[in-house]
Write an enzyme that holds these catalytic residues in place. Structure first.
Site, mmCIF file in Angstrom:
data_model
loop_
_atom_site.group_PDB
_atom_site.id
_atom_site.type_symbol
_atom_site.label_atom_id
_atom_site.label_comp_id
_atom_site.label_asym_id
_atom_site.label_seq_id
_atom_site.Cartn_x
_atom_site.Cartn_y
_atom_site.Cartn_z
ATOM 1 N N GLY A 247 -43.154 -29.997 -40.788
ATOM 2 C CA GLY A 247 -43.513 -30.519 -42.106
ATOM 3 C C GLY A 247 -43.119 -31.938 -42.415
ATOM 4 N N TYR A 335 -58.675 -33.611 -47.254
ATOM 5 C CA TYR A 335 -57.464 -33.873 -48.053
ATOM 6 C C TYR A 335 -57.455 -35.249 -48.703
ATOM 7 C CZ TYR A 335 -55.703 -30.703 -44.307
ATOM 8 O OH TYR A 335 -55.529 -29.701 -43.400
ATOM 9 N N CYS A 362 -74.504 -36.300 -41.872
ATOM 10 C CA CYS A 362 -75.348 -36.239 -43.064
ATOM 11 C C CYS A 362 -74.572 -35.666 -44.241
ATOM 12 C CB CYS A 362 -76.579 -35.394 -42.764
ATOM 13 S SG CYS A 362 -77.648 -36.242 -41.628
#
Ligand SMILES: Cc1ncc(COP(=O)(O)O)c(C=O)c1O
Length: 442
Positions: A247, A335, A362
């Site tokens: 993390g 994100y 696209c």
């Protein structure tokens, strides 16, 4: 610039001493390029600091950040453990010759095939994620051919890491792990202690990713040791190991440098807090596991593109389209992740301008960099996006049936292709045409 980069006499960008313009010519673009020395030194930074501060420890690199056979070999050479989250990651590791006794197996919904593969071939630690999984393992673990199955239990300690919601994993409301609420974790683990084929080694938690401060890690350790102590009081059982997951966040932009704790600061904080909390409760100091991913691979990886279409809407925006995009880097669309780029074939030539770097898919959301200042860009320029080592290759897709890029490791200033590019032929490899579809139309 991130990592080991410089401009050479030809005014070309070099990564780890390798001319990126030449590399693009030799291997084509888009291409993921990793600085192998930086990968290894990131690993060694963790190992050195942890050895000093908590010698009884293990680092299991989180394979989800970036994994291929070459990465598995590198990790084995560095005596690392490897955290895998699927039968696929386990399979690639095992095929590469990575020792299964140094693999740690995660997953909130491990399939029967995945469980069978791992039980048959061995595992270092199996992380049980739910009560349902424990019920299955209580029967299946008797098929484990390597002694008792060494297990961790994944706990959600109820900590908010203040990162993006999609990469927050340790709050009470999470699809992962056992909650401490209502004594659920306590009850499930107590049950596990009665199964003779399971060897309960310890607890696991992972609160999220790209975390920018030490406080959530410190609070997590406090919550975990408090729980371990109350479990000991009530069940007379001591967990000998604790896995804190990964993390630690990393800078993606120049202006973010110094905003994230360093590996040294992170290791110091977790080792010190664990020691203090164990002293406070007089709890035997557990063996410590951590599972860093991003902080080991991100700054070592870059994506090399070629610039194609350039479109200027006067007074509004200039779009620079590259030959990849959300298929090789879905993080911006997932994100709102931000990146910075370098033009690799010319340095300091032309005046700076603000541009949007977009992909070729696209989707209007297929943006690589929303806004960046760069020297004026021309078609055919080689554009390098920095800090794409984590969660790019591993999250790549074939959307729009675009083949995925290859991967090159640079070692001693020489490039080594470690994953070949996909070709169009790869896109039909799994297709099957039933007889009735062969007949042609008018
Ligand atoms: C269980 C687990 N461990 C480790 C990691 C690695 O996290 P990071 O890449 O942020 O270090 C993750 C990623 O989300 C994870 O889910």
């Amino acid at each position: 610039m991130l990592g080991n980069k410089a401009f050479n006499q030809k005014n070309h960008l070099e990564i780890a001493g390798c001319d990126i313009v030449q590399l693009a010519e030799e291997f084509g673009t888009p291409l993921y390029v990793y600085d192998e020395a930086l990968l290894r030194s990131n690993i060694k930074d963790y190992q050195k600091r942890l050895k000093e501060l908590h010698p009884d420890s293990t680092i299991a690199y989180a394979g989800k950040a970036f994994l291929c056979s070459a990465m598995c070999r590198l990790l084995d050479q560095e005596s690392m453990w490897l955290d895998v989250v699927s039968g696929g990651e386990y399979y690639v590791a095992r095929e590469s010759g990575f020792p299964t006794e140094r693999l740690l197996f995660h997953g909130n919904n491990k399939s029967p095939q995945e469980r069978e593969l791992v039980l048959k071939n061995g595992i270092g630690r199996w992380v049980i994620d739910s009560e349902w999984e424990l019920a299955l393992l209580s029967k299946e673990a008797k098929n484990y051919l390597h002694g008792k199955l060494p297990v961790f239990f994944r706990i959600t300690p109820g900590i908010d890491p203040h990162t993006h919601a999609y990469i927050t994993t340790g709050k009470v409301d999470s699809k992962f792990g056992l909650t401490l609420v209502d004594g659920i974790a306590q009850r499930v683990i107590r049950q596990a202690l009665s199964y003779e084929n399971l060897d309960v080694k310890g607890l696991h938690c992972h609160i999220g990713s790209q975390i920018d401060s030490l406080e959530p890690f410190i609070n997590t350790i406090k919550a975990m040791v408090r729980f371990m102590d109350s479990f000991k009081e009530q069940n007379n059982f001591v967990f000998s190991e604790l896995d804190l997951g990964g993390g630690l966040g990393v800078p993606y932009l120049e202006e973010q440098k110094g905003k994230f704790p360093s590996v040294q600061e992170y290791v110091e904080a977790i080792a010190k807090t664990l020691q203090e909390e164990c002293e406070k409760y007089q709890y035997p100091l557990p063996k410590l596991f951590i599972e860093p991913g991003r902080s080991i691979v991100n700054n070592a990886g870059n994506t090399v593109y070629t610039v194609g279409t350039i479109k200027e809407i006067p007074g509004i925006k200039k779009y620079i389209a590259v030959d990849g995009g959300m298929t090789d880097n879905p993080r911006p669309i997932l994100y709102d992740a931000r990146y910075q780029a370098i033009i690799a074939n010319r340095v300091n030539q032309g005046s700076p301008e603000m541009v949007s770097v977009v992909g070729k898919c696209c989707e209007s959301g297929d943006v690589v960099i929303q806004q960046t200042e760069t020297i004026s860009v021309q078609n055919g320029d080689i554009l390098v996006v920095e800090g794409t080592g984590a969660y790019n290759y591993s999250m790549a897709s074939n959307y729009n049936l675009i083949p995925r890029p290859g991967v090159v490791f640079i070692r001693d200033e020489k490039p080594y292709l470690v994953v070949r590019h996909e070709g169009w032929y790869d896109l039909v490899r799994r297709d099957i045409l039933p007889e009735y579809l062969i007949e042609k139309g008018e």
